[in-house]
Write an enzyme that holds these catalytic residues in place. Sequence first.
Site: not given
Length: 292
Positions: A101, A176, A244
Amino acid sequence: MTDTLPRIGFMGLGIMGAPMAGHLLAAGHSLTIANRSRTPRVQALLDAGATWAETPAELAAASDIIITILGFPQDVEQVWLGAGGLLAGARPGTLLIDMTTSAPRLAVRLAAAAAERGCAALDAPVSGGEPGARNATLSIMVGGEAAAFARAEPVFARMGKTIRRMGAPGAGQHAKMANQIAIASTVMGVAEGLSYARRAGLDGEAVIAALAPGAAGSFQLTALGPKMLTGDFAPGFMVKHFLKDLGIAVAEAEAMGLALPGLAQARSLFERVAATLGGDVGTQAIISAYDS
Protein backbone atom coordinates in the site's frame (compact mmCIF):
# COMPACT_ATOMS: atom_id res chain seq x y z
CA MET A 1 6.90 -27.92 -11.04
CA THR A 2 5.51 -26.94 -14.43
CA ASP A 3 8.11 -25.51 -16.83
CA THR A 4 5.58 -23.17 -18.42
CA LEU A 5 4.82 -21.35 -15.19
CA PRO A 6 6.58 -18.00 -14.89
CA ARG A 7 9.47 -17.75 -12.48
CA ILE A 8 8.50 -15.54 -9.54
CA GLY A 9 10.70 -13.24 -7.50
CA PHE A 10 9.19 -12.10 -4.20
CA MET A 11 10.45 -9.40 -1.83
CA GLY A 12 8.89 -8.59 1.54
CA LEU A 13 8.15 -11.72 3.55
CA GLY A 14 6.35 -10.42 6.58
CA ILE A 15 2.91 -11.15 8.01
CA MET A 16 1.32 -10.75 4.59
CA GLY A 17 4.10 -11.53 2.13
CA ALA A 18 5.23 -14.88 3.50
CA PRO A 19 1.90 -16.70 3.09
CA MET A 20 1.31 -15.02 -0.28
CA ALA A 21 4.68 -16.26 -1.51
CA GLY A 22 3.93 -19.66 -0.05
CA HIS A 23 0.80 -20.01 -2.21
CA LEU A 24 2.87 -19.33 -5.33
CA LEU A 25 5.47 -21.89 -4.34
CA ALA A 26 2.78 -24.46 -3.58
CA ALA A 27 1.24 -23.83 -7.03
CA GLY A 28 4.50 -24.93 -8.67
CA HIS A 29 6.19 -21.65 -9.48
CA SER A 30 9.96 -21.42 -9.23
CA LEU A 31 10.31 -18.90 -6.39
CA THR A 32 13.28 -16.66 -5.64
CA ILE A 33 12.98 -14.62 -2.46
CA ALA A 34 14.72 -11.74 -0.71
CA ASN A 35 14.10 -10.11 2.64
CA ARG A 36 15.89 -7.88 5.11
CA SER A 37 16.60 -10.89 7.33
CA ARG A 38 16.16 -14.66 7.34
CA THR A 39 13.24 -14.85 9.73
CA PRO A 40 11.50 -18.15 10.57
CA ARG A 41 8.94 -17.31 7.86
CA VAL A 42 11.73 -16.91 5.31
CA GLN A 43 13.43 -20.12 6.41
CA ALA A 44 10.17 -22.03 6.04
CA LEU A 45 9.96 -20.93 2.39
CA LEU A 46 13.58 -21.89 1.77
CA ASP A 47 12.96 -25.29 3.35
CA ALA A 48 9.97 -25.71 1.01
CA GLY A 49 12.11 -25.11 -2.07
CA ALA A 50 12.48 -21.35 -2.56
CA THR A 51 15.86 -19.90 -3.60
CA TRP A 52 17.53 -17.04 -1.74
CA ALA A 53 18.76 -13.90 -3.53
CA GLU A 54 21.30 -11.62 -1.86
CA THR A 55 20.20 -8.44 -3.66
CA PRO A 56 17.14 -7.06 -5.46
CA ALA A 57 19.08 -7.08 -8.74
CA GLU A 58 19.98 -10.75 -8.28
CA LEU A 59 16.36 -11.58 -7.60
CA ALA A 60 15.23 -9.64 -10.67
CA ALA A 61 17.70 -11.43 -12.96
CA ALA A 62 16.22 -14.80 -11.93
CA SER A 63 12.56 -13.83 -12.39
CA ASP A 64 9.93 -13.39 -15.08
CA ILE A 65 7.49 -11.72 -12.66
CA ILE A 66 8.61 -9.80 -9.58
CA ILE A 67 6.35 -9.03 -6.62
CA THR A 68 7.11 -6.63 -3.77
CA ILE A 69 5.07 -6.04 -0.62
CA LEU A 70 7.10 -3.77 1.62
CA GLY A 71 6.54 -1.44 4.53
CA PHE A 72 6.68 2.12 3.27
CA PRO A 73 6.81 4.04 -0.04
CA GLN A 74 10.46 4.94 0.54
CA ASP A 75 11.25 1.23 0.80
CA VAL A 76 9.52 0.59 -2.52
CA GLU A 77 11.36 3.47 -4.20
CA GLN A 78 14.74 2.25 -2.98
CA VAL A 79 14.17 -1.41 -3.87
CA TRP A 80 12.81 -0.63 -7.35
CA LEU A 81 14.90 2.38 -8.39
CA GLY A 82 18.03 2.32 -6.23
CA ALA A 83 21.49 1.23 -7.29
CA GLY A 84 21.42 -2.55 -7.48
CA GLY A 85 17.62 -2.43 -7.38
CA LEU A 86 15.01 -4.44 -9.21
CA LEU A 87 14.94 -2.38 -12.39
CA ALA A 88 18.73 -2.45 -12.56
CA GLY A 89 18.62 -6.24 -12.70
CA ALA A 90 15.42 -6.85 -14.62
CA ARG A 91 15.56 -8.12 -18.18
CA PRO A 92 13.35 -6.48 -20.85
CA GLY A 93 9.94 -8.09 -20.76
CA THR A 94 9.92 -8.58 -16.99
CA LEU A 95 6.66 -7.76 -15.20
CA LEU A 96 7.07 -5.99 -11.87
CA ILE A 97 4.16 -5.81 -9.41
CA ASP A 98 4.11 -3.71 -6.26
CA MET A 99 1.53 -4.98 -3.76
CA THR A 100 2.58 -2.56 -1.03
CA THR A 101 0.00 0.00 0.00
CA SER A 102 1.86 3.03 -1.31
CA ALA A 103 1.45 6.46 -2.87
CA PRO A 104 -0.45 6.62 -6.18
CA ARG A 105 2.05 9.14 -7.55
CA LEU A 106 4.92 6.77 -6.83
CA ALA A 107 3.07 4.00 -8.69
CA VAL A 108 2.89 6.24 -11.76
CA ARG A 109 6.64 6.92 -11.52
CA LEU A 110 7.44 3.22 -11.18
CA ALA A 111 5.34 2.34 -14.22
CA ALA A 112 7.15 4.97 -16.29
CA ALA A 113 10.57 3.81 -15.07
CA ALA A 114 9.71 0.19 -15.88
CA ALA A 115 8.58 1.14 -19.38
CA GLU A 116 11.88 2.90 -20.00
CA ARG A 117 13.62 -0.42 -19.25
CA GLY A 118 11.35 -2.36 -21.59
CA CYS A 119 9.44 -3.82 -18.65
CA ALA A 120 5.85 -3.52 -17.42
CA ALA A 121 4.63 -2.56 -13.97
CA LEU A 122 1.42 -2.89 -11.97
CA ASP A 123 0.38 -1.41 -8.64
CA ALA A 124 -1.72 -4.04 -6.88
CA PRO A 125 -2.34 -3.35 -3.19
CA VAL A 126 -4.43 -5.82 -1.25
CA SER A 127 -7.12 -5.88 1.40
CA GLY A 128 -8.00 -8.73 3.73
CA GLY A 129 -5.19 -8.65 6.24
CA GLU A 130 -3.25 -11.63 7.51
CA PRO A 131 -6.27 -13.99 7.34
CA GLY A 132 -6.80 -13.09 3.69
CA ALA A 133 -3.13 -13.65 2.91
CA ARG A 134 -3.10 -16.98 4.74
CA ASN A 135 -6.30 -18.24 3.11
CA ALA A 136 -5.64 -16.80 -0.37
CA THR A 137 -8.85 -14.75 -0.18
CA LEU A 138 -7.37 -11.26 -0.58
CA SER A 139 -9.06 -8.51 -2.53
CA ILE A 140 -6.51 -7.22 -5.06
CA MET A 141 -6.94 -3.75 -6.61
CA VAL A 142 -4.80 -3.26 -9.69
CA GLY A 143 -3.57 -0.26 -11.64
CA GLY A 144 -1.72 -0.58 -14.95
CA GLU A 145 -2.03 -1.55 -18.58
CA ALA A 146 -4.59 -4.18 -19.55
CA ALA A 147 -2.02 -6.47 -21.18
CA ALA A 148 0.12 -6.53 -18.05
CA PHE A 149 -2.95 -7.21 -15.92
CA ALA A 150 -3.93 -10.17 -18.13
CA ARG A 151 -0.45 -11.60 -17.72
CA ALA A 152 -0.56 -11.20 -13.94
CA GLU A 153 -4.12 -12.36 -13.33
CA PRO A 154 -3.32 -16.11 -13.01
CA VAL A 155 -0.67 -15.22 -10.43
CA PHE A 156 -3.07 -12.98 -8.53
CA ALA A 157 -5.60 -15.82 -8.50
CA ARG A 158 -3.17 -17.89 -6.39
CA MET A 159 -3.24 -15.22 -3.69
CA GLY A 160 -6.67 -13.61 -3.83
CA LYS A 161 -10.33 -14.14 -4.44
CA THR A 162 -11.45 -10.74 -5.74
CA ILE A 163 -9.20 -9.32 -8.45
CA ARG A 164 -10.09 -6.11 -10.28
CA ARG A 165 -8.23 -3.82 -12.62
CA MET A 166 -9.17 -0.32 -11.52
CA GLY A 167 -7.55 1.63 -14.36
CA ALA A 168 -4.22 3.17 -15.37
CA PRO A 169 -1.05 3.17 -13.24
CA GLY A 170 -1.83 4.50 -9.77
CA ALA A 171 -5.50 3.46 -9.90
CA GLY A 172 -4.91 0.42 -7.71
CA GLN A 173 -3.36 2.62 -5.03
CA HIS A 174 -6.23 5.11 -5.25
CA ALA A 175 -8.70 2.23 -4.74
CA LYS A 176 -6.71 1.08 -1.72
CA MET A 177 -6.84 4.59 -0.29
CA ALA A 178 -10.64 4.48 -0.59
CA ASN A 179 -10.52 1.14 1.23
CA GLN A 180 -8.36 2.50 4.05
CA ILE A 181 -10.51 5.61 4.42
CA ALA A 182 -13.61 3.43 4.80
CA ILE A 183 -11.86 1.17 7.32
CA ALA A 184 -10.63 4.14 9.35
CA SER A 185 -14.11 5.42 10.13
CA THR A 186 -15.54 1.92 10.50
CA VAL A 187 -13.01 0.71 13.07
CA MET A 188 -13.40 4.03 14.88
CA GLY A 189 -17.17 3.52 14.96
CA VAL A 190 -16.80 -0.03 16.30
CA ALA A 191 -14.52 1.20 19.07
CA GLU A 192 -16.96 3.98 19.97
CA GLY A 193 -19.96 1.64 19.95
CA LEU A 194 -18.26 -0.93 22.16
CA SER A 195 -16.93 1.76 24.49
CA TYR A 196 -20.47 3.09 24.85
CA ALA A 197 -21.87 -0.40 25.45
CA ARG A 198 -19.35 -1.16 28.18
CA ARG A 199 -19.90 2.17 29.89
CA ALA A 200 -23.65 1.42 29.83
CA GLY A 201 -22.99 -1.85 31.65
CA LEU A 202 -23.79 -4.16 28.75
CA ASP A 203 -22.04 -7.43 27.99
CA GLY A 204 -19.74 -6.67 25.08
CA GLU A 205 -19.90 -10.13 23.53
CA ALA A 206 -23.69 -10.04 23.62
CA VAL A 207 -23.64 -6.63 21.94
CA ILE A 208 -21.42 -7.91 19.12
CA ALA A 209 -23.69 -10.94 18.65
CA ALA A 210 -26.73 -8.66 18.47
CA LEU A 211 -25.21 -6.11 16.10
CA ALA A 212 -23.32 -8.37 13.71
CA PRO A 213 -26.36 -9.65 11.73
CA GLY A 214 -27.83 -6.16 11.39
CA ALA A 215 -26.95 -2.92 9.64
CA ALA A 216 -23.93 -2.35 11.93
CA GLY A 217 -22.38 -5.65 10.94
CA SER A 218 -18.87 -5.50 9.46
CA PHE A 219 -15.55 -7.33 9.36
CA GLN A 220 -14.20 -4.76 11.80
CA LEU A 221 -16.97 -5.58 14.29
CA THR A 222 -16.81 -9.35 14.09
CA ALA A 223 -13.05 -9.80 13.65
CA LEU A 224 -11.68 -6.96 15.76
CA GLY A 225 -14.54 -6.28 18.17
CA PRO A 226 -13.85 -9.36 20.36
CA LYS A 227 -10.16 -8.44 20.49
CA MET A 228 -11.07 -4.93 21.58
CA LEU A 229 -13.11 -6.35 24.44
CA THR A 230 -10.30 -8.58 25.74
CA GLY A 231 -7.47 -6.13 25.15
CA ASP A 232 -5.83 -8.43 22.62
CA PHE A 233 -3.81 -5.95 20.58
CA ALA A 234 -1.58 -8.46 18.78
CA PRO A 235 -1.24 -7.19 15.21
CA GLY A 236 -3.01 -8.52 12.19
CA PHE A 237 -2.27 -5.09 10.73
CA MET A 238 0.05 -2.76 12.62
CA VAL A 239 -0.93 0.74 13.64
CA LYS A 240 2.33 2.16 12.24
CA HIS A 241 1.46 0.82 8.79
CA PHE A 242 -2.12 2.05 9.02
CA LEU A 243 -0.86 5.50 9.97
CA LYS A 244 1.35 5.43 6.89
CA ASP A 245 -1.71 4.64 4.78
CA LEU A 246 -3.80 7.35 6.40
CA GLY A 247 -1.02 9.87 5.83
CA ILE A 248 -0.99 9.04 2.12
CA ALA A 249 -4.79 9.30 2.01
CA VAL A 250 -4.76 12.69 3.73
CA ALA A 251 -2.15 14.02 1.29
CA GLU A 252 -4.04 12.74 -1.75
CA ALA A 253 -7.36 14.15 -0.50
CA GLU A 254 -5.77 17.54 0.17
CA ALA A 255 -4.27 17.54 -3.31
CA MET A 256 -7.77 16.99 -4.70
CA GLY A 257 -9.28 19.69 -2.49
CA LEU A 258 -11.38 17.11 -0.66
CA ALA A 259 -12.17 17.46 3.07
CA LEU A 260 -12.57 14.10 4.87
CA PRO A 261 -13.27 14.80 8.57
CA GLY A 262 -13.71 11.14 9.52
CA LEU A 263 -10.30 10.34 8.09
CA ALA A 264 -8.73 13.25 9.98
CA GLN A 265 -10.30 12.18 13.28
CA ALA A 266 -9.27 8.55 12.86
CA ARG A 267 -5.71 9.59 12.06
CA SER A 268 -5.59 11.69 15.23
CA LEU A 269 -6.81 8.77 17.35
CA PHE A 270 -4.33 6.32 15.83
CA GLU A 271 -1.53 8.81 16.44
CA ARG A 272 -2.58 8.82 20.10
CA VAL A 273 -2.48 5.02 20.17
CA ALA A 274 0.99 4.96 18.62
CA ALA A 275 2.23 7.52 21.15
CA THR A 276 0.99 5.47 24.11
CA LEU A 277 1.26 1.82 23.00
CA GLY A 278 3.73 2.01 20.11
CA GLY A 279 3.18 1.43 16.42
CA ASP A 280 3.48 -2.36 16.43
CA VAL A 281 0.07 -3.04 18.01
CA GLY A 282 -2.91 -3.99 15.86
CA THR A 283 -5.48 -1.48 14.68
CA GLN A 284 -8.02 -2.81 17.21
CA ALA A 285 -5.96 -0.94 19.80
CA ILE A 286 -7.86 2.19 18.79
CA ILE A 287 -10.29 1.34 21.60
CA SER A 288 -7.54 2.29 24.05
CA ALA A 289 -7.97 5.91 22.94
CA TYR A 290 -11.50 5.78 24.37
CA ASP A 291 -10.53 3.92 27.53
CA SER A 292 -8.22 6.81 28.40
